[in-house]
Design an enzyme around this catalytic site. Sequence first.
Site, mmCIF file in Angstrom:
data_model
loop_
_atom_site.group_PDB
_atom_site.id
_atom_site.type_symbol
_atom_site.label_atom_id
_atom_site.label_comp_id
_atom_site.label_asym_id
_atom_site.label_seq_id
_atom_site.Cartn_x
_atom_site.Cartn_y
_atom_site.Cartn_z
ATOM 1 N N GLY A 1 0.772 -0.899 0.251
ATOM 2 C CA GLY A 1 -0.127 -0.180 -0.153
ATOM 3 C C GLY A 1 1.041 1.546 0.129
ATOM 4 O O GLY A 1 1.737 1.008 -0.689
ATOM 5 N N ASN A 2 0.185 2.670 0.848
ATOM 6 C CA ASN A 2 0.341 3.715 -0.078
ATOM 7 C C ASN A 2 1.625 4.095 -1.166
ATOM 8 O O ASN A 2 2.336 4.165 -1.942
ATOM 9 C CB ASN A 2 1.865 3.445 1.433
ATOM 10 C CG ASN A 2 1.992 4.861 1.171
ATOM 11 O OD1 ASN A 2 3.135 6.153 1.382
ATOM 12 N ND2 ASN A 2 1.050 6.687 1.357
ATOM 13 N N LEU A 3 0.825 3.863 -2.716
ATOM 14 C CA LEU A 3 1.356 3.660 -3.684
ATOM 15 C C LEU A 3 1.430 4.972 -4.657
ATOM 16 O O LEU A 3 0.993 5.846 -3.898
ATOM 17 C CB LEU A 3 -0.474 3.249 -4.161
ATOM 18 C CG LEU A 3 -0.749 1.643 -3.533
ATOM 19 C CD1 LEU A 3 -2.093 1.450 -4.707
ATOM 20 C CD2 LEU A 3 -0.149 0.884 -4.098
ATOM 21 N N HIS A 4 2.323 4.401 -4.813
ATOM 22 C CA HIS A 4 3.177 5.409 -6.477
ATOM 23 C C HIS A 4 3.033 4.933 -6.878
ATOM 24 O O HIS A 4 2.589 3.927 -7.176
ATOM 25 C CB HIS A 4 4.619 6.178 -5.281
ATOM 26 C CG HIS A 4 5.644 4.558 -4.451
ATOM 27 N ND1 HIS A 4 5.569 4.257 -5.941
ATOM 28 C CD2 HIS A 4 6.089 4.562 -3.897
ATOM 29 C CE1 HIS A 4 6.891 3.255 -5.950
ATOM 30 N NE2 HIS A 4 6.494 2.805 -3.798
ATOM 31 N N ASN A 5 4.225 5.955 -8.270
ATOM 32 C CA ASN A 5 3.482 5.741 -9.476
ATOM 33 C C ASN A 5 4.617 4.366 -9.692
ATOM 34 O O ASN A 5 4.328 3.958 -10.771
ATOM 35 C CB ASN A 5 4.702 6.725 -9.869
ATOM 36 C CG ASN A 5 3.647 7.423 -11.652
ATOM 37 O OD1 ASN A 5 2.290 6.669 -11.500
ATOM 38 N ND2 ASN A 5 4.589 8.286 -12.214
ATOM 39 N N HIS B 1 4.528 1.709 -8.373
ATOM 40 C CA HIS B 1 3.255 0.737 -8.000
ATOM 41 C C HIS B 1 1.593 1.107 -9.397
ATOM 42 O O HIS B 1 1.887 -0.689 -9.813
ATOM 43 C CB HIS B 1 2.525 0.816 -6.848
ATOM 44 C CG HIS B 1 2.899 0.851 -5.405
ATOM 45 N ND1 HIS B 1 3.064 1.429 -4.386
ATOM 46 C CD2 HIS B 1 3.974 -0.237 -4.666
ATOM 47 C CE1 HIS B 1 3.874 1.186 -3.181
ATOM 48 N NE2 HIS B 1 3.862 0.261 -3.447
ATOM 49 N N GLY C 1 8.998 -5.266 -8.207
ATOM 50 C CA GLY C 1 9.409 -4.154 -9.235
ATOM 51 C C GLY C 1 11.305 -4.725 -8.392
ATOM 52 O O GLY C 1 11.775 -5.481 -8.175
ATOM 53 N N GLN C 2 12.238 -3.910 -9.912
ATOM 54 C CA GLN C 2 13.455 -4.437 -9.916
ATOM 55 C C GLN C 2 14.003 -3.298 -8.946
ATOM 56 O O GLN C 2 15.433 -3.998 -8.305
ATOM 57 C CB GLN C 2 13.846 -4.260 -10.897
ATOM 58 C CG GLN C 2 13.716 -5.478 -12.114
ATOM 59 C CD GLN C 2 14.044 -4.253 -13.914
ATOM 60 O OE1 GLN C 2 14.789 -4.034 -14.423
ATOM 61 N NE2 GLN C 2 13.495 -5.871 -14.356
HETATM 62 N N1 LIG Z 1 9.867 2.492 -8.010
HETATM 63 C C1 LIG Z 1 9.531 1.860 -7.987
HETATM 64 N N2 LIG Z 1 9.421 1.287 -9.155
HETATM 65 C C2 LIG Z 1 9.621 0.217 -9.907
HETATM 66 N N3 LIG Z 1 8.646 -1.335 -8.457
HETATM 67 C C3 LIG Z 1 8.499 -0.758 -7.296
HETATM 68 C C4 LIG Z 1 8.475 0.856 -6.341
HETATM 69 N N4 LIG Z 1 8.831 0.834 -5.742
HETATM 70 C C5 LIG Z 1 8.262 -0.217 -5.031
HETATM 71 N N5 LIG Z 1 7.875 -1.507 -5.860
HETATM 72 C C6 LIG Z 1 7.122 -2.121 -6.490
HETATM 73 O O1 LIG Z 1 5.981 -1.888 -5.951
HETATM 74 C C7 LIG Z 1 5.894 -3.656 -5.622
HETATM 75 C C8 LIG Z 1 5.096 -3.396 -3.975
HETATM 76 O O2 LIG Z 1 6.822 -2.717 -3.460
HETATM 77 P P1 LIG Z 1 6.244 -2.321 -1.289
HETATM 78 O O3 LIG Z 1 4.838 -1.957 -1.352
HETATM 79 O O4 LIG Z 1 7.205 -2.078 -0.512
HETATM 80 O O5 LIG Z 1 6.226 -0.482 -2.597
HETATM 81 P P2 LIG Z 1 7.287 0.773 -1.598
HETATM 82 O O6 LIG Z 1 7.688 1.972 -2.200
HETATM 83 O O7 LIG Z 1 9.239 0.031 -2.180
HETATM 84 O O8 LIG Z 1 7.673 0.296 -0.287
HETATM 85 P P3 LIG Z 1 9.319 0.002 1.148
HETATM 86 O O9 LIG Z 1 9.123 1.754 1.255
HETATM 87 O O10 LIG Z 1 8.526 -0.027 1.841
HETATM 88 O O11 LIG Z 1 10.375 -1.082 -0.047
HETATM 89 C C9 LIG Z 1 7.301 -4.552 -4.439
HETATM 90 O O12 LIG Z 1 7.444 -5.303 -5.634
HETATM 91 C C10 LIG Z 1 8.169 -3.301 -5.370
HETATM 92 O O13 LIG Z 1 9.506 -3.773 -5.875
#
Ligand SMILES: Nc1ncnc2c1ncn2[C@@H]1O[C@H](COP(=O)(O)OP(=O)(O)OP(=O)(O)O)[C@@H](O)[C@H]1O
Length: 288
Positions: free
Chosen positions: A31-35, A37, A149-150
């Site tokens: 969650g706390n979705l960004h671009n 995600h 995500g990579q």
């Molecule tokens: N900047 C990004 N670009 C591509 N994929 C992403 C990015 N940030 C996160 N993801 C992917 O989104 C999925 C969910 O990740 P998550 O919800 O933990 O987000 P996060 O932004 O990585 O949070 P955190 O700050 O906890 O690491 C994972 O597969 C993660 O690799």
Amino acid sequence: MLVTEQIDALRAVIREHRQQGKRIAFVPTMGNLHNGHLTLVREAKSHADVVIVSIFVNPMQFDRAEDLANYPRTLSEDCALLEQEGVTAVFTPTPAIMYPQGLDTQTFVEVPGISYLLEGAMRPGHFRGVSTVVTKLFNIVQPDIACFGQKDYQQLALIRKMVRDMAMPIDIIGVPTVRAEDGLALSSRNGYLSAEERVKAPALAKVMAWIGNELPSRQDAVPVLVAEASAKLNNAGFRTDAIDIVDADSLLPLSADSHQAVILMAAWLGNRARLIDNLVVNLRTNTR
Ligand SMILES: Nc1ncnc2c1ncn2[C@@H]1O[C@H](COP(=O)(O)OP(=O)(O)OP(=O)(O)O)[C@@H](O)[C@H]1O
Ligand SMILES: CC(C)(CO)[C@@H](O)C(=O)[O-]
Ligand code: BAL
């Protein structure tokens, strides 16, 4: 768009789509979705008819209680974004639904080797929590494909090994890291940065790019390169937690057979934000 915390309700909707011969894609998140995600969701959509997203802040993968307690939870904003993306269902289980007997007696899945290296050594138990929750989510959703995500490079390697080792019939798609204009990898934990820290934050990707340029000509002296990079990062206001340069496939130390290295960066900025990033670099070959 269905939003449910119930396993049975989610399964009922997925079953209907399956009966119509639809292809199912799955994007697990906290969650706390960004671009970043949303890019995973769009990639998922390009491979399937139906996209299922989970939002679950998984207690089993947190090694620090205050990180779990403070993790940003923004469910209604997240659901609004996913609705705009045309997602079919969002699974939002509680810890009690995922782990009804608590964590101590929960069956777990552990991927040997990779779970204990690098980020796994820094965050004991973290990867056991990831492989266990992803297995359970895969069993609930039973997708044809799943996107990761990579940015979480070791996590992606862990999931690929788990799926291969356990013959899970799921295609794993790795999606390149989405960055802000100044190069900072998007991450939910960026929300912990103060305005001043946010200005310093792109130094992580800059120092990483510097290592990437240096590495092909200095691959026989990796410890010196790491020490120089760590000093640069500390001068830029970070506290280096780990800089590892390892074989991009095995995540083991570079050897004469390594074709590509991955630079894995983890550093603290302020007291709350531990940021990670990574870069894959082609190596010189046949010169040693
Ligand atoms: N900047 C990004 N670009 C591509 N994929 C992403 C990015 N940030 C996160 N993801 C992917 O989104 C999925 C969910 O990740 P998550 O919800 O933990 O987000 P996060 O932004 O990585 O949070 P955190 O700050 O906890 O690491 C994972 O597969 C993660 O690799
Ligand atoms: C894959 C995941 C959703 C499992 O909790 C998590 O580790 C994440 O968000 O990267
Ligand atoms: N995005 C990886 C999950 C974690 O840091 O817990």
